[in-house]
Design a protein around this motif. Structure first.
Motif, PDB file in Angstrom:
ATOM      1  N   VAL A 142       0.848  -1.192   0.000  1.00  0.00           N
ATOM      2  CA  VAL A 142       0.000   0.000   0.000  1.00  0.00           C
ATOM      3  C   VAL A 142       0.881   1.239   0.000  1.00  0.00           C
ATOM      4  O   VAL A 142       2.070   1.180   0.323  1.00  0.00           O
ATOM      5  CB  VAL A 142      -0.942   0.042   1.227  1.00  0.00           C
ATOM      6  N   GLU A 143       0.261   2.349  -0.354  1.00  0.00           N
ATOM      7  CA  GLU A 143       0.959   3.628  -0.284  1.00  0.00           C
ATOM      8  C   GLU A 143       0.779   4.212   1.119  1.00  0.00           C
ATOM      9  O   GLU A 143      -0.331   4.205   1.664  1.00  0.00           O
ATOM     10  CB  GLU A 143       0.391   4.590  -1.319  1.00  0.00           C
ATOM     11  N   GLY A 144       1.858   4.672   1.721  1.00  0.00           N
ATOM     12  CA  GLY A 144       1.802   5.211   3.070  1.00  0.00           C
ATOM     13  C   GLY A 144       0.899   6.426   3.171  1.00  0.00           C
ATOM     14  O   GLY A 144       0.831   7.243   2.261  1.00  0.00           O
ATOM     15  N   ARG A 145       0.219   6.545   4.319  1.00  0.00           N
ATOM     16  CA  ARG A 145      -0.692   7.677   4.545  1.00  0.00           C
ATOM     17  C   ARG A 145      -0.292   8.506   5.756  1.00  0.00           C
ATOM     18  O   ARG A 145      -0.975   9.444   6.119  1.00  0.00           O
ATOM     19  CB  ARG A 145      -2.125   7.150   4.729  1.00  0.00           C
ATOM     20  N   GLY A 146       0.810   8.157   6.398  1.00  0.00           N
ATOM     21  CA  GLY A 146       1.238   8.837   7.616  1.00  0.00           C
ATOM     22  C   GLY A 146       1.691   7.810   8.630  1.00  0.00           C
ATOM     23  O   GLY A 146       1.215   6.661   8.613  1.00  0.00           O
ATOM     24  N   LYS A 147       2.583   8.196   9.527  1.00  0.00           N
ATOM     25  CA  LYS A 147       3.167   7.246  10.468  1.00  0.00           C
ATOM     26  C   LYS A 147       2.119   6.540  11.322  1.00  0.00           C
ATOM     27  O   LYS A 147       2.117   5.301  11.431  1.00  0.00           O
ATOM     28  CB  LYS A 147       4.167   7.972  11.380  1.00  0.00           C
ATOM     29  N   LYS A 148       1.222   7.294  11.925  1.00  0.00           N
ATOM     30  CA  LYS A 148       0.188   6.714  12.780  1.00  0.00           C
ATOM     31  C   LYS A 148      -0.723   5.787  11.987  1.00  0.00           C
ATOM     32  O   LYS A 148      -1.024   4.654  12.409  1.00  0.00           O
ATOM     33  CB  LYS A 148      -0.636   7.828  13.437  1.00  0.00           C
ATOM     34  N   GLU A 149      -1.169   6.261  10.822  1.00  0.00           N
ATOM     35  CA  GLU A 149      -2.080   5.485   9.989  1.00  0.00           C
ATOM     36  C   GLU A 149      -1.421   4.196   9.490  1.00  0.00           C
ATOM     37  O   GLU A 149      -2.054   3.137   9.442  1.00  0.00           O
ATOM     38  CB  GLU A 149      -2.548   6.317   8.792  1.00  0.00           C
TER      39      GLU A 149
ATOM     40  N   LEU B  89      -1.805  -7.650  10.214  1.00  0.00           N
ATOM     41  CA  LEU B  89      -1.270  -8.739  11.027  1.00  0.00           C
ATOM     42  C   LEU B  89      -2.393  -9.505  11.724  1.00  0.00           C
ATOM     43  O   LEU B  89      -2.353 -10.746  11.809  1.00  0.00           O
ATOM     44  CB  LEU B  89      -0.289  -8.187  12.064  1.00  0.00           C
ATOM     45  N   THR B  90      -3.396  -8.779  12.194  1.00  0.00           N
ATOM     46  CA  THR B  90      -4.546  -9.430  12.833  1.00  0.00           C
ATOM     47  C   THR B  90      -5.246 -10.358  11.858  1.00  0.00           C
ATOM     48  O   THR B  90      -5.601 -11.497  12.190  1.00  0.00           O
ATOM     49  CB  THR B  90      -5.534  -8.375  13.361  1.00  0.00           C
ATOM     50  N   ALA B  91      -5.458  -9.885  10.629  1.00  0.00           N
ATOM     51  CA  ALA B  91      -6.105 -10.721   9.617  1.00  0.00           C
ATOM     52  C   ALA B  91      -5.222 -11.907   9.253  1.00  0.00           C
ATOM     53  O   ALA B  91      -5.726 -13.021   9.058  1.00  0.00           O
ATOM     54  CB  ALA B  91      -6.402  -9.883   8.375  1.00  0.00           C
ATOM     55  N   TYR B  92      -3.927 -11.677   9.180  1.00  0.00           N
ATOM     56  CA  TYR B  92      -2.984 -12.754   8.857  1.00  0.00           C
ATOM     57  C   TYR B  92      -3.094 -13.882   9.884  1.00  0.00           C
ATOM     58  O   TYR B  92      -3.025 -15.074   9.543  1.00  0.00           O
ATOM     59  CB  TYR B  92      -1.574 -12.184   8.828  1.00  0.00           C
ATOM     60  N   LYS B  93      -3.302 -13.517  11.131  1.00  0.00           N
ATOM     61  CA  LYS B  93      -3.379 -14.509  12.201  1.00  0.00           C
ATOM     62  C   LYS B  93      -4.773 -15.117  12.355  1.00  0.00           C
ATOM     63  O   LYS B  93      -4.921 -16.326  12.562  1.00  0.00           O
ATOM     64  CB  LYS B  93      -2.957 -13.874  13.532  1.00  0.00           C
TER      65      LYS B  93
ATOM     66  N   SER C 167       3.891  -9.271   7.298  1.00  0.00           N
ATOM     67  CA  SER C 167       4.052  -7.815   7.360  1.00  0.00           C
ATOM     68  C   SER C 167       3.522  -7.171   6.089  1.00  0.00           C
ATOM     69  O   SER C 167       3.776  -7.651   4.981  1.00  0.00           O
ATOM     70  CB  SER C 167       5.529  -7.442   7.533  1.00  0.00           C
ATOM     71  N   LEU C 168       2.782  -6.098   6.257  1.00  0.00           N
ATOM     72  CA  LEU C 168       2.284  -5.313   5.137  1.00  0.00           C
ATOM     73  C   LEU C 168       3.416  -4.453   4.583  1.00  0.00           C
ATOM     74  O   LEU C 168       4.164  -3.835   5.338  1.00  0.00           O
ATOM     75  CB  LEU C 168       1.137  -4.421   5.616  1.00  0.00           C
ATOM     76  N   LYS C 169       3.550  -4.394   3.277  1.00  0.00           N
ATOM     77  CA  LYS C 169       4.571  -3.555   2.651  1.00  0.00           C
ATOM     78  C   LYS C 169       3.989  -2.160   2.421  1.00  0.00           C
ATOM     79  O   LYS C 169       2.921  -2.024   1.814  1.00  0.00           O
ATOM     80  CB  LYS C 169       5.048  -4.180   1.341  1.00  0.00           C
ATOM     81  N   ILE C 170       4.679  -1.147   2.910  1.00  0.00           N
ATOM     82  CA  ILE C 170       4.208   0.230   2.804  1.00  0.00           C
ATOM     83  C   ILE C 170       5.288   1.082   2.151  1.00  0.00           C
ATOM     84  O   ILE C 170       6.442   1.071   2.580  1.00  0.00           O
ATOM     85  CB  ILE C 170       3.847   0.801   4.186  1.00  0.00           C
TER      86      ILE C 170
END
Length: 266
Positions: A156-163, A172-176, A195-198
């Motif tokens: 995904v394209e980053g939207r901000g550190k917090k986001e 990660l929750t969905a992965y598990k 891990s999601l790639k951002i």
């Protein structure tokens, strides 16, 4: 040598159209949030998508050191290097090349459009709009990988550190744990990374650029089919929409019935 189905690797690139937060506004751009996923095989990405985009960017500049990052908003507003599209022959060549990429490139498309106003009213504690759309999109992708004996990851394209941190946790929750219809075992069977790639907007990742070019047209396609809007004003977008139809993943909904993964959630 062709890849066997079990060796087939994919990457899904994700982009959005609309605002991320809930809003009481009835304006289409604020009420609806669209997320698309463009899944493409690793070999098609390397051998077809990359060369096609190099050719597309060469229409704007022949200087190899003049970086061209393809971003829909800058193209539409003819900003920066895209001011060169004000030249009609250049614009015609650009449009023709974009349409040929969409038509001829081998990729799979998933689109989720959320009516945030209705969704917020329906649930006492609704999930974050972007996260909700992403969870549905991710499950469609997992369903596709399972059906085609493939494996893959997500960018995904980053939207901000917090986001970005929050979305990484959702992934990660969905992965598990899995999603609404597929369990965690199914997710882990086909997703190659927990891990999601951002990536940032300045990274100029070709797959993300492709998703950026498609997301508005796909969003408008879904909204038109669901009678939210009467039609599409842009002639170029009108040309893109029919080219997307064969790209939508046809997911099995019931015995002998398949429906495209492009839908509105109200």
């Amino acid at each position: 040598m062709d890849q066997s189905p079990s060796d087939t690797k994919y990457r899904m690139y994700v982009d959005e159209s609309g605002t991320h937060s809930y809003s009481a506004s009835e304006a289409v751009g604020k009420r609806y949030l669209a997320l698309i996923g463009v899944a493409i095989r690793e070999d098609h990405n390397r051998n077809d998508l990359q060369p096609r985009f190099r050719n597309l960017k060469s229409i704007i500049t022949q200087d190899p050191d003049e970086g061209v990052g393809i971003h829909r908003q800058e193209i539409a507003n003819r900003q920066g290097v895209f001011s060169r599209l004000l030249d009609k022959p250049t614009e015609a060549r650009w449009n023709k090349t974009v349409l040929s990429i969409i038509r001829d490139l081998n990729f799979v498309l998933f689109t989720v459009v959320l009516d945030k106003h209705s969704h917020q009213q329906r649930y006492k504690t609704p999930m974050h709009p972007y996260h909700y759309c992403f969870s549905v999109l991710l499950e469609c992708y997992v369903d596709y990988l399972l059906a085609h004996s493939g494996r893959g990851d997500v960018m995904v394209e980053g939207r901000g550190k917090k986001e970005d941190i929050q979305l990484s946790q959702e992934y990660l929750t969905a992965y598990k744990a899995g999603g609404s219809h597929l369990d965690g075992v199914s997710f882990r069977k086909v997703l190659t990374s927990k891990s999601l790639k951002i990536k940032t907007k300045t990274s100029d990742i070709t797959g993300l650029e492709l998703a950026d070019l498609l997301v508005l047209a796909s969003n408008l396609d879904v909204l038109t089919k669901n009678n939210v809007i009467e039609g599409v004003n842009s002639r170029f977008t009108q040309q893109i929409i029919p080219l997307l139809q064969p790209k939508y993943y046809l997911r099995v909904q019931a015995k002998d019935r398949r429906e495209p993964c492009c839908f509105l959630i109200a």
